[in-house]
Scaffold this motif. Sequence first.
Motif, PDB file in Angstrom:
ATOM      1  N   GLY A  45       0.795  -1.217   0.000  1.00 29.45           N
ATOM      2  CA  GLY A  45       0.000   0.000   0.000  1.00 29.45           C
ATOM      3  C   GLY A  45       0.827   1.267   0.000  1.00 29.45           C
ATOM      4  N   GLU A 100      -3.776   5.698   0.965  1.00 31.25           N
ATOM      5  CA  GLU A 100      -4.819   4.741   1.311  1.00 31.25           C
ATOM      6  C   GLU A 100      -6.108   4.961   0.521  1.00 31.25           C
ATOM      7  N   TYR A 114      -1.169   1.284   6.219  1.00 32.84           N
ATOM      8  CA  TYR A 114      -2.109   2.230   6.814  1.00 32.84           C
ATOM      9  C   TYR A 114      -3.138   1.558   7.712  1.00 32.84           C
TER      10      TYR A 114
END
Length: 418
Positions: free
Chosen positions: A6, A86, A294
């Motif tokens: 991510g 995110e 995240y």
Amino acid sequence: MARLTGTDFRPARPSRSLIAIATLLNRVILPRHTTLDVRPADVALLRALPPGCLIAPNHAHYADPQVTFELARRAGRRFIYMATREVFDGWWGWQGRIVQRLGVFSVNRGGANVEAQRFARGVLVAGEYDLLMFPEGEIYLLNDLVMPLKPGVARLALEVADELIRQGRPRRVPIVPVAVKYQFREDITPALEVAAARLETAVLGQPRSGPLYSRIVALGTELLARAERQYGMTPAPGEGLYERVRRLRQSLLEDLERKHFGRVREGFDFDRARKLLIRIRQGLLTTTAGGDYYGPPAAPPGDPLTADLEAAHLCARSVAFQEDYLLQDPTPERMAETLTKLEREVLGSEIRGSLGRRRAVIRIAPPLDVLEFLAGERAGASRDDTIEAIVIRLHEALQGALTAIARETPERTGRTRG
């Protein structure tokens, strides 16, 4: 060490056809809950600027992207947006593909951003699109206050000006301060009462009666007392509510920094908490297979790092509770913001939508010309001094515009809608 997922950079890939569709949809959806209040003179100011501007709004609410998207349409501008990484992971990755084609690229909050910085410079150097960055870097839900600004906007503008000079095509690199303030257009007292009662039931066992302001303060006081007991702190005699918040936050930050960095760090409390969150998540990812950069890692409940992560989150969230913000002027907007933040503390969720119909008042301050600040460097100022001077001027411009909005009455705003 487990790979940090991510965090890969996602560039903007603007699609004119998709942006046109999204613009049309936004014109239909946005007015259902938010109308824009923007003066023709401000639209004309923005329209007259050359492309390749750095648009710098305050970050007042989750609706800011929709509002600035409509502002771009009215002013005939094309914006490229910076958004946290995110955002791109929603809907099993489909959200990322869509927002990229709407002109959005990713940035890792507090992490490495070499590719994002290179991409942002390229946008401004090319001068085909404007670049929109929120210099606060976070939504604090403080509709009337501009929190400390990150230096990234100033540093980027200076780097672009330097690059254009090296290429032999110097031009203005305007930083455009855009103040956004939300005001309810209807009485939201019933909605506030419902939100307060829901929180009172969760925290105090049953809804309370009395003035809404006093009930909100009672909720905040109880939640603070619980946090103090959890971390072994006792209020000093006569210590005020916000003094207690600050002391708890400082104690937790210093303990966590000594543990994870070996020393107490300096800087804005939110930035210190964010760096701790990154460091602690990295530690969790070395011992757990689940989670990502995240999201909350799937760590055992008894893992000490999980407790540290919770404490760092508490420090970051507490920054949004500013001293006397509600006491000085308990407007419906400020009570709604405070209840939203309290709900996040209690229920782990936020009221992201609006509690009632509102207007987004937009005022555009005179652009800052980065070339003027570069002249100061030629006179002997350091780059750090120049960045600080730009940040101060930008903060003053945004806060000044918000303060001016608060003094306006509906009869004096001269607004247009459409």
